[in-house]
Structure formats: structure tokens, C-alpha cells
Design an enzyme around this catalytic site. Structure first.
Site, PDB file in Angstrom:
ATOM      1  N   HIS A  36       0.840  -1.206   0.000  1.00  0.00           N
ATOM      2  CA  HIS A  36       0.000   0.000   0.000  1.00  0.00           C
ATOM      3  C   HIS A  36       0.876   1.257   0.000  1.00  0.00           C
ATOM      4  CE1 HIS A  36      -2.736  -2.866   2.333  1.00  0.00           C
ATOM      5  NE2 HIS A  36      -3.509  -2.518   1.331  1.00  0.00           N
ATOM      6  N   SER A 185      -2.659  -7.913   3.106  1.00  0.00           N
ATOM      7  CA  SER A 185      -3.214  -7.825   4.458  1.00  0.00           C
ATOM      8  C   SER A 185      -3.607  -9.210   4.953  1.00  0.00           C
ATOM      9  CB  SER A 185      -4.446  -6.911   4.472  1.00  0.00           C
ATOM     10  OG  SER A 185      -4.123  -5.649   3.919  1.00  0.00           O
TER      11      SER A 185
HETATM   12  P1  AMP Z   1      -6.432  -3.620  -0.521  1.00  0.00           P
HETATM   13  O1  AMP Z   1      -6.259  -2.875   0.759  1.00  0.00           O
HETATM   14  O2  AMP Z   1      -6.062  -5.071  -0.438  1.00  0.00           O
HETATM   15  O3  AMP Z   1      -7.761  -3.373  -1.181  1.00  0.00           O
HETATM   16  O4  AMP Z   1      -5.353  -2.995  -1.515  1.00  0.00           O
HETATM   17  C1  AMP Z   1      -5.376  -1.624  -1.829  1.00  0.00           C
HETATM   18  C2  AMP Z   1      -4.485  -1.360  -3.004  1.00  0.00           C
HETATM   19  O5  AMP Z   1      -3.146  -1.766  -2.681  1.00  0.00           O
HETATM   20  C3  AMP Z   1      -4.898  -2.150  -4.251  1.00  0.00           C
HETATM   21  O6  AMP Z   1      -4.737  -1.334  -5.393  1.00  0.00           O
HETATM   22  C4  AMP Z   1      -3.915  -3.291  -4.242  1.00  0.00           C
HETATM   23  O7  AMP Z   1      -3.671  -3.817  -5.535  1.00  0.00           O
HETATM   24  C5  AMP Z   1      -2.674  -2.621  -3.697  1.00  0.00           C
HETATM   25  N1  AMP Z   1      -1.750  -3.616  -3.149  1.00  0.00           N
HETATM   26  C6  AMP Z   1      -2.035  -4.579  -2.235  1.00  0.00           C
HETATM   27  N2  AMP Z   1      -0.962  -5.353  -2.007  1.00  0.00           N
HETATM   28  C7  AMP Z   1       0.029  -4.884  -2.798  1.00  0.00           C
HETATM   29  C8  AMP Z   1       1.389  -5.269  -3.036  1.00  0.00           C
HETATM   30  N3  AMP Z   1       1.949  -6.290  -2.409  1.00  0.00           N
HETATM   31  N4  AMP Z   1       2.105  -4.544  -3.932  1.00  0.00           N
HETATM   32  C9  AMP Z   1       1.535  -3.497  -4.588  1.00  0.00           C
HETATM   33  N5  AMP Z   1       0.272  -3.089  -4.410  1.00  0.00           N
HETATM   34  C10 AMP Z   1      -0.476  -3.772  -3.534  1.00  0.00           C
END
Ligand code: AMP
Length: 279
Positions: A36, A185
């Protein structure tokens, strides 16, 4: 200026109206990690104002999924975001985003019907709807998404193009742990043994890349090799292994264009996803 935490749509809209410079926006579900924060850093470097949302979107969780137990730690998230120079954190309650009587949805065709859809029916309807709402509320110049969720990024790009939404979409490379596991997460759900087993996702993606670099063009052959590697891990249960056109997500027979190699694998209870692009 100190970082502001905003909890209502009305306040967020009012603050947005005061901003005349560029706004970079990072939507998240919180419980932040370096993946993130890579999005936040990128947004910070490209815009004058950075807005991050933290919202665990009920509409994108299926029945039997982990909505109620999804990890949350808003205080820690706020501290991390402040360190990254975030200007505004938008953290609405569920009723703020979906008040009584809410009844409009955004459905993106075709690209939503592949990969994740089989196991998570309706997931992208929930994602597209909440992201459209957040775009309307935050009115960003640019919004940042992770390559980790490759299909999600494609769905959002399609929605933005089809609905003439006036912003740029930036896709940021996947951030990994030192052993290659993509940060998520949901990794917090893994016990020590499962955490070790989870490295099989990235190992299988690497195997795909090696075979492809060595000249293998048959998607079938590469998938079979990946599947047998993953099946060698007793804790792993394959949901899908896909080699698809990187734009349309149609399954490929031959790797004769940019290909998205993606997979979803259950390691114990948690279902993990990862991908790489071959081009
Ligand atoms: P989430 O909180 O899982 O909905 O993720 C929020 C944003 O962070 C989304 O655009 C995900 O694709 C991005 N994201 C989550 N994990 C990663 C990671 N390991 N590397 C890059 N972006 C990530």
C-alpha cells in the site's frame, strides 16, 4: 499542514472543493503494509495533494468470505500514512457509503467474468461500485492501484474508459517479502507453516517465467509445470492457474502476445493471489 482524517462524504466533498491543485488518490481496505505504501509514495511524488481511503467494502465480499474478520488497525494505519506525507485520509463508516435505500451498481462486462469471478461471484460489481463512488467523492487527478490485483486494475481501467471518467489510472508493481511472497493484508492469517508453504505461489510464477524465457510458448505446458510444482506443496490447494491475454484476460493457448500469468491458491484457510506479466 497536519494530516486530516475525514469520516463523512459531506466533509470530504467540501474539502475537495477547496483544492485547486492535483490530487493523487489511493483506495485501500486498510491494515496497511509496504505494498500500500508504495502506492502512497508514488502518489506523493506525482501530485500536490494525496488522499488515501480506508474502507472495508462490504459489497465486494461474498457470503462466507472474511468481511467480519478482515484485519483492521486504523491507529497504526494513520501513523504510517502520516509518515508518508499523506494529506487526507478518508475513512467512512459503512452506512456513510451505503445508506438505507442504496440501490445503484456499476457492472463492468467481459473482463470481470474471468479469473476471480468463478470463486468470487459479484466481487467486481462491488469493487467497481465502491471505486466509482470514491472517484466521485474524491475527484482525483490520478488514482493508484497495485499490480498485485491485476484483474482489479484492468476492471478499473475499463470502467474509467467506458464511463468517460476524467482521471488517470496508475498501476504500481507488486511489493514482495524477501522470499518473494506478495505482501497482502491477508498474510496475517497464515501460521508459520502456512507462511512457508505460501512461497509456492511466487516459485510457480518464477518457473513460468524461466520456461518462457527458455523458449516454451505453449501455455498448456507451462500451466502443467506450475500445477505440478504447486501440488508438491501439501498445504496448497489450487483455485486456478491461468495464462491469459494481458488485456482481455482471455485464456491463451500460445504465448504469442503480452500474457498475464496469474493464480489463486488456498494455503490452509486463506486464499492468496499473485501474478506476473510475460511480454
Ligand atoms: P487492498 O487494501 O487489499 O484493497 O489494496 C489496496 C491497493 O493496494 C490495491 O490497489 C492493491 O492492488 C494494492 N496492493 C495490495 N498489495 C500490494 C502489493 N503487495 N504490492 C503493490 N500493491 C499492492
Amino acid at each position: 499542514m497536519a494530516m486530516q482524517a475525514i469520516r463523512t462524504v459531506a466533509e470530504m466533498t467540501a474539502i475537495r472543493q477547496q483544492i485547486t491543485s492535483s490530487v493523487g488518490f489511493v483506495p485501500t481496505m486498510g491494515f496497511l503494509h509496504q505494498g500500500h505504501l508504495a502506492l502512497v509514495k508514488r502518489a506523493r511524488s506525482e501530485n500536490s495533494i494525496v488522499v488515501v481511503s480506508i474502507f472495508v467494502n462490504p459489497a465486494q465480499f461474498g457470503l462466507g468470505e472474511d468481511l467480519r474478520t478482515y484485519p483492521r488497525d486504523p491507529q497504526r494505519d494513520l501513523a504510517l500514512l502520516e509518515e508518508e506525507g499523506t494529506d487526507i485520509v478518508f475513512m467512512p463508516a459503512s452506512e456513510e457509503m451505503y445508506p438505507q435505500g442504496f440501490n445503484s451498481w456499476v457492472e463492468v462486462g467481459e473482463v470481470t467474468q474471468r479469473l476471480e469471478e468463478a470463486s468470487r461471484p459479484g466481487h467486481f460489481k462491488g469493487v467497481a461500485t465502491v471505486v466509482a463512488k470514491l472517484f466521485n467523492i474524491v475527484a482525483p487527478t490520478r488514482a493508484y492501484f497495485g499490480q498485485k490485483d491485476a484483474q482489479q486494475a484492468i476492471v478499473i481501467e475499463k470502467m474509467v474508459a467506458d464511463l468517460n471518467m476524467n482521471l488517470g489510472i496508475v498501476v504500481v508493481p507488486t511489493v514482495r517479502e524477501s522470499d518473494g511472497l506478495a505482501m497482502s493484508s491477508r498474510n496475517i492469517y497464515l501460521n508459520a507453516e502456512e507462511r512457508q508453504a505460501a512461497t509456492v505461489l511466487f516459485k510457480s510464477l518464477n518457473l513460468a517465467r524461466q520456461l518462457w524465457l527458455a523458449g516454451e510458448k505453449s501455455a498448456h505446458e507451462i500451466r502443467e509445470e506450475m500445477i505440478s510444482l504447486i501440488q508438491g506443496e501439501p498445504l496448497a490447494e489450487i483455485d486456478y492457474v491461468s495464462i491469459a491475454d494481458a488485456q482481455t484476460l482471455e485464456e491463451l493457448k500460445e504465448i504469442d502476445r503480452g500474457a498475464l500469468v496469474s493464480l489463486a491458491v488456498k494455503i490452509g484457510k486463506p486464499r492468496l493471489i499473485d501474478n506476473i506479466i510475460l511480454e
